[in-house]
Design an enzyme around this catalytic site. Structure first.
Site, short mmCIF file in Angstrom:
data_model
loop_
_atom_site.label_atom_id
_atom_site.label_comp_id
_atom_site.label_asym_id
_atom_site.label_seq_id
_atom_site.Cartn_x
_atom_site.Cartn_y
_atom_site.Cartn_z
N HIS A 178 -1.49 1.47 -5.05
CA HIS A 178 -1.83 0.09 -5.42
C HIS A 178 -2.16 -0.12 -6.89
O HIS A 178 -1.84 -1.17 -7.45
CB HIS A 178 -3.02 -0.40 -4.60
CG HIS A 178 -2.67 -0.78 -3.18
ND1 HIS A 178 -1.98 -1.93 -2.88
CD2 HIS A 178 -2.93 -0.18 -1.99
CE1 HIS A 178 -1.83 -2.02 -1.55
NE2 HIS A 178 -2.39 -0.96 -0.99
N HIS B 274 -3.09 6.75 -1.19
CA HIS B 274 -2.44 5.45 -0.93
C HIS B 274 -3.03 4.36 -1.83
O HIS B 274 -2.30 3.62 -2.49
CB HIS B 274 -2.58 5.03 0.53
CG HIS B 274 -2.18 3.60 0.75
ND1 HIS B 274 -0.87 3.19 0.85
CD2 HIS B 274 -2.93 2.46 0.81
CE1 HIS B 274 -0.82 1.88 0.99
NE2 HIS B 274 -2.06 1.40 0.97
N GLU C 143 2.41 -4.41 0.21
CA GLU C 143 2.55 -3.11 0.86
C GLU C 143 4.00 -2.62 0.93
O GLU C 143 4.27 -1.44 0.68
CB GLU C 143 1.96 -3.14 2.27
CG GLU C 143 0.44 -3.34 2.31
CD GLU C 143 -0.37 -2.15 1.78
OE1 GLU C 143 0.21 -1.10 1.44
OE2 GLU C 143 -1.61 -2.29 1.69
N SER D 286 3.61 5.11 -2.00
CA SER D 286 2.74 6.25 -1.74
C SER D 286 3.29 7.15 -0.63
O SER D 286 2.64 8.12 -0.24
CB SER D 286 1.33 5.76 -1.37
OG SER D 286 1.37 4.93 -0.21
#
Ligand code: HBI
Ligand code: FE
Length: 297
Positions: free
Chosen positions: A142, A137, A183, A202
């Site tokens: 990111h 993730h 997010e 993700s």
């Protein structure tokens, strides 16, 4: 004990927020040499699945960022190598943490352009399940967008603003901005809506859901509207907020939140499924997905 915690204990890592940090900033060594072949294989499975899926779903800047990073299917990336590339591009680094860290620790890292990344990876039997952000993730989701100068500045500003919001008792409201952008953000691209949020990028199933499902609402991003809207952490989002352009984050990063917080202390708060007459509705969702799966909480 849940399986994730068991995994971390087995590998001698601290179990997230439960244990005291070795260092005051909660960082640990990545311990790259300690990853097992099975753990590299989990990365490979996730990486191959996601890199095949994302072209056409993720925005061009996400794909470009990914391609410029020292990242491949073969092994879990080394944070030092990532940091070297990131540092040259946008002045960011990746530092290892054992799991979720306290808010003020998280904000302090971001304010100093250090991205805290979980150093552990989910187990092979739980590819789509995450209790705390793991290396897939944090790094796959990111780090590609941290190669983007505007996102790089925006996340730093969130770290600075987070410390202030905490002092003012407004963290719940500010965290919604992060949630619905960094997010779970979507952005318009000339071919259609695209993913830039790490929580979506993700996740195999949410990547498809966020772009292709008829179920969720897709609404033009409006700062105060977003800051009045709850989010769900246990399932796909019921609403995605859509930027016209990633550069819109620049103005957002420069916003003086004091008057915004003042206005937010009056007036309504919204549930994720709400649609308002003032919304710019890009897609009115059918709601079918969440109707069929009543709230788990
Ligand atoms: N810690 N490692 C890690 N990763 C996060 O995304 C994170 C965190 N601590 C707090 C936090 N996020 C959020 O609750 C804040 O954005 C409010
Ligand atoms: Fe995240």
């Amino acid at each position: 004990m849940d399986v994730n915690v068991a995994e971390k204990v087995k590998h001698g890592l601290a179990a997230g927020t439960a244990s005291a940090p070795q260092r005051p900033d909660w960082t640990v060594d990545q311990g790259w040499e300690n990853y097992t072949p099975a753990q590299h294989a989990v990365w490979k499975t996730l990486y191959e699945r996601q890199t095949k899926l994302l072209p056409g779903l993720a925005c061009d800047d996400f794909v470009a960022g990914m391609n410029r990073l020292p990242m491949s299917a073969e092994r879990i990336p080394n944070f030092e190598a990532l940091s070297e590339t990131l540092m040259k591009a946008t002045g960011w680094q990746v530092v290892a943490v054992p799991g979720l860290v306290p808010d003020e620790v998280f904000f302090d890292h971001l304010a100093n352009r250090r991205f805290p990344s979980g150093n552990f990876i989910r187990g092979a039997h739980e590819l789509d399940y995450l209790e705390e952000p793991d290396v897939f993730h944090d790094v796959f989701g990111h780090v590609p967008m941290l190669m983007h100068p505007v996102m790089a500045d925006f996340i730093q500003a969130y770290g600075q603003g987070g410390l202030r919001a905490q002092q003012l008792g407004k963290l719940t409201e500010l965290a919604r901005v992060y949630w619905y952008t960094v997010e779970f953000g979507l952005v318009r691209q000339k071919e259609g809506l695209r993913i830039y949020g790490a929580g979506i990028a993700s996740s195999y199933s949410e990547s498809v859901f966020s772009i292709q499902s008829d179920s969720p609402n897709r609404i033009g991003f409006d700062l105060e509207r977003v800051m009045r809207t709850n989010y769900r952490i246990d399932d796909f989002q019921e609403v995605y907020f859509v930027l016209d352009h990633l550069d819109d984050l620049l103005a957002l990063a420069q916003t003086d939140f004091a008057p915004v917080y003042e206005r937010l202390s009056h007036g309504p708060h919204y549930q994720p499924g709400d649609v308002l007459p003032t919304d710019t509705v890009l897609h009115k969702g059918t709601g079918s997905y969440h109707r069929a799966r009543p709230h788990k909480g």
